[in-house]
Scaffold this motif. Structure first.
Motif, PDB file in Angstrom:
ATOM      1  N   LEU A 296       6.267  -7.263   1.029  1.00 35.41           N
ATOM      2  CA  LEU A 296       6.072  -6.263  -0.006  1.00 35.41           C
ATOM      3  C   LEU A 296       6.880  -5.024   0.362  1.00 35.41           C
ATOM      4  O   LEU A 296       6.940  -4.634   1.523  1.00 35.41           O
ATOM      5  CB  LEU A 296       4.591  -5.899  -0.134  1.00 35.41           C
ATOM      6  N   THR A 297       7.486  -4.431  -0.632  1.00 39.65           N
ATOM      7  CA  THR A 297       8.244  -3.213  -0.401  1.00 39.65           C
ATOM      8  C   THR A 297       7.405  -2.016  -0.829  1.00 39.65           C
ATOM      9  O   THR A 297       6.411  -2.160  -1.547  1.00 39.65           O
ATOM     10  CB  THR A 297       9.557  -3.228  -1.213  1.00 39.65           C
ATOM     11  N   TRP A 298       7.812  -0.847  -0.390  1.00 36.88           N
ATOM     12  CA  TRP A 298       7.064   0.361  -0.738  1.00 36.88           C
ATOM     13  C   TRP A 298       7.046   0.600  -2.240  1.00 36.88           C
ATOM     14  O   TRP A 298       6.084   1.132  -2.774  1.00 36.88           O
ATOM     15  CB  TRP A 298       7.667   1.587  -0.048  1.00 36.88           C
ATOM     16  N   ASP A 299       8.104   0.185  -2.932  1.00 39.94           N
ATOM     17  CA  ASP A 299       8.172   0.469  -4.362  1.00 39.94           C
ATOM     18  C   ASP A 299       7.810  -0.734  -5.238  1.00 39.94           C
ATOM     19  O   ASP A 299       7.968  -0.674  -6.450  1.00 39.94           O
ATOM     20  CB  ASP A 299       9.554   1.002  -4.738  1.00 39.94           C
ATOM     21  N   GLN A 300       7.293  -1.800  -4.655  1.00 38.52           N
ATOM     22  CA  GLN A 300       6.901  -2.961  -5.466  1.00 38.52           C
ATOM     23  C   GLN A 300       5.717  -2.581  -6.346  1.00 38.52           C
ATOM     24  O   GLN A 300       4.918  -1.727  -5.992  1.00 38.52           O
ATOM     25  CB  GLN A 300       6.587  -4.166  -4.582  1.00 38.52           C
ATOM     26  N   THR A 301       5.637  -3.203  -7.500  1.00 40.44           N
ATOM     27  CA  THR A 301       4.581  -2.851  -8.454  1.00 40.44           C
ATOM     28  C   THR A 301       3.646  -4.021  -8.770  1.00 40.44           C
ATOM     29  O   THR A 301       2.650  -3.832  -9.454  1.00 40.44           O
ATOM     30  CB  THR A 301       5.188  -2.349  -9.777  1.00 40.44           C
ATOM     31  N   GLN A 302       3.956  -5.208  -8.282  1.00 40.71           N
ATOM     32  CA  GLN A 302       3.100  -6.355  -8.579  1.00 40.71           C
ATOM     33  C   GLN A 302       1.688  -6.155  -8.028  1.00 40.71           C
ATOM     34  O   GLN A 302       0.703  -6.493  -8.657  1.00 40.71           O
ATOM     35  CB  GLN A 302       3.709  -7.629  -8.009  1.00 40.71           C
ATOM     36  N   TYR A 303       1.607  -5.623  -6.825  1.00 40.00           N
ATOM     37  CA  TYR A 303       0.320  -5.315  -6.194  1.00 40.00           C
ATOM     38  C   TYR A 303       0.351  -3.847  -5.812  1.00 40.00           C
ATOM     39  O   TYR A 303       0.859  -3.485  -4.757  1.00 40.00           O
ATOM     40  CB  TYR A 303       0.092  -6.198  -4.958  1.00 40.00           C
ATOM     41  N   PRO A 304      -0.178  -2.977  -6.677  1.00 44.36           N
ATOM     42  CA  PRO A 304      -0.093  -1.528  -6.415  1.00 44.36           C
ATOM     43  C   PRO A 304      -1.059  -1.074  -5.318  1.00 44.36           C
ATOM     44  O   PRO A 304      -2.027  -0.380  -5.563  1.00 44.36           O
ATOM     45  CB  PRO A 304      -0.422  -0.909  -7.771  1.00 44.36           C
ATOM     46  N   ILE A 305      -0.775  -1.503  -4.099  1.00 41.73           N
ATOM     47  CA  ILE A 305      -1.619  -1.194  -2.951  1.00 41.73           C
ATOM     48  C   ILE A 305      -1.296   0.224  -2.469  1.00 41.73           C
ATOM     49  O   ILE A 305      -0.138   0.589  -2.332  1.00 41.73           O
ATOM     50  CB  ILE A 305      -1.361  -2.206  -1.816  1.00 41.73           C
ATOM     51  N   GLN A 306      -2.320   0.989  -2.189  1.00 42.73           N
ATOM     52  CA  GLN A 306      -2.150   2.323  -1.636  1.00 42.73           C
ATOM     53  C   GLN A 306      -2.185   2.208  -0.112  1.00 42.73           C
ATOM     54  O   GLN A 306      -3.229   2.301   0.508  1.00 42.73           O
ATOM     55  CB  GLN A 306      -3.261   3.259  -2.138  1.00 42.73           C
ATOM     56  N   TRP A 307      -1.025   1.965   0.499  1.00 41.81           N
ATOM     57  CA  TRP A 307      -0.982   1.705   1.933  1.00 41.81           C
ATOM     58  C   TRP A 307      -1.391   2.908   2.762  1.00 41.81           C
ATOM     59  O   TRP A 307      -1.915   2.750   3.867  1.00 41.81           O
ATOM     60  CB  TRP A 307       0.408   1.229   2.347  1.00 41.81           C
ATOM     61  N   ASP A 308      -1.199   4.116   2.254  1.00 41.23           N
ATOM     62  CA  ASP A 308      -1.566   5.288   3.040  1.00 41.23           C
ATOM     63  C   ASP A 308      -3.078   5.422   3.208  1.00 41.23           C
ATOM     64  O   ASP A 308      -3.551   6.086   4.119  1.00 41.23           O
ATOM     65  CB  ASP A 308      -0.976   6.564   2.432  1.00 41.23           C
ATOM     66  N   SER A 309      -3.835   4.777   2.339  1.00 42.58           N
ATOM     67  CA  SER A 309      -5.297   4.830   2.457  1.00 42.58           C
ATOM     68  C   SER A 309      -5.895   3.427   2.524  1.00 42.58           C
ATOM     69  O   SER A 309      -7.060   3.237   2.216  1.00 42.58           O
ATOM     70  CB  SER A 309      -5.885   5.594   1.272  1.00 42.58           C
ATOM     71  N   ASN A 310      -5.095   2.440   2.939  1.00 41.93           N
ATOM     72  CA  ASN A 310      -5.540   1.056   2.976  1.00 41.93           C
ATOM     73  C   ASN A 310      -6.029   0.689   4.376  1.00 41.93           C
ATOM     74  O   ASN A 310      -5.235   0.637   5.312  1.00 41.93           O
ATOM     75  CB  ASN A 310      -4.377   0.141   2.570  1.00 41.93           C
ATOM     76  N   PRO A 311      -7.311   0.400   4.541  1.00 43.73           N
ATOM     77  CA  PRO A 311      -7.831   0.055   5.866  1.00 43.73           C
ATOM     78  C   PRO A 311      -7.728  -1.446   6.192  1.00 43.73           C
ATOM     79  O   PRO A 311      -8.240  -1.886   7.205  1.00 43.73           O
ATOM     80  CB  PRO A 311      -9.300   0.468   5.767  1.00 43.73           C
ATOM     81  N   TYR A 312      -7.063  -2.206   5.348  1.00 46.94           N
ATOM     82  CA  TYR A 312      -7.023  -3.651   5.505  1.00 46.94           C
ATOM     83  C   TYR A 312      -5.733  -4.103   6.180  1.00 46.94           C
ATOM     84  O   TYR A 312      -4.685  -3.493   6.011  1.00 46.94           O
ATOM     85  CB  TYR A 312      -7.176  -4.333   4.142  1.00 46.94           C
ATOM     86  N   THR A 313      -5.809  -5.204   6.913  1.00 49.80           N
ATOM     87  CA  THR A 313      -4.633  -5.740   7.591  1.00 49.80           C
ATOM     88  C   THR A 313      -3.808  -6.546   6.607  1.00 49.80           C
ATOM     89  O   THR A 313      -4.286  -6.951   5.545  1.00 49.80           O
ATOM     90  CB  THR A 313      -5.036  -6.662   8.758  1.00 49.80           C
TER      91      THR A 313
END
Length: 105
Positions: A9-26
């Motif tokens: 996944l890239t930072w700008d991908q939109t398929q899965y709009p994951i908020q990595w800066d606040s994502n506690p999941y691996t």
């Protein structure tokens, strides 16, 4: 269940709009949910998809769903084969982690 290759996944991908800066999941936890979301969106039934997971993925999914739902999951040295997750719990986890909606049957 069809095995999926891990996706980058890239930072700008939109398929899965994951908020990595606040994502506690691996990444492994995220990937299991991506795999299940793709299968559900492809028309698979939850029971078939869950039944097709290997033991390691089932265990990770159970822990993840419990964590997303604010429940504490403790491992035991004794076999607990009756522990399962329900479709609604997985749908909630997918929404919480991947920020997408899936249809669960």
């Amino acid at each position: 269940m069809t095995e999926y290759k891990k996706q980058y996944l890239t930072w700008d991908q939109t398929q899965y709009p994951i908020q990595w800066d606040s994502n506690p999941y691996t990444w492994d936890e995220v990937f299991i949910l991506i795999e299940i979301a793709q299968a559900l969106n492809g028309g698979g039934s939850f029971d078939d998809i869950y039944g097709g997971l290997n033991k390691t993925k089932k265990k990770k999914l159970i822990k993840l769903v419990a964590r997303v739902n604010g429940e504490k999951y403790e491992e035991s040295k004794y076999k607990q084969e009756d522990i399962k997750v329900i479709a609604k719990g997985v749908k909630i986890a997918i929404k919480e982690v991947l920020n997408i909606d899936v249809k669960v049957e």
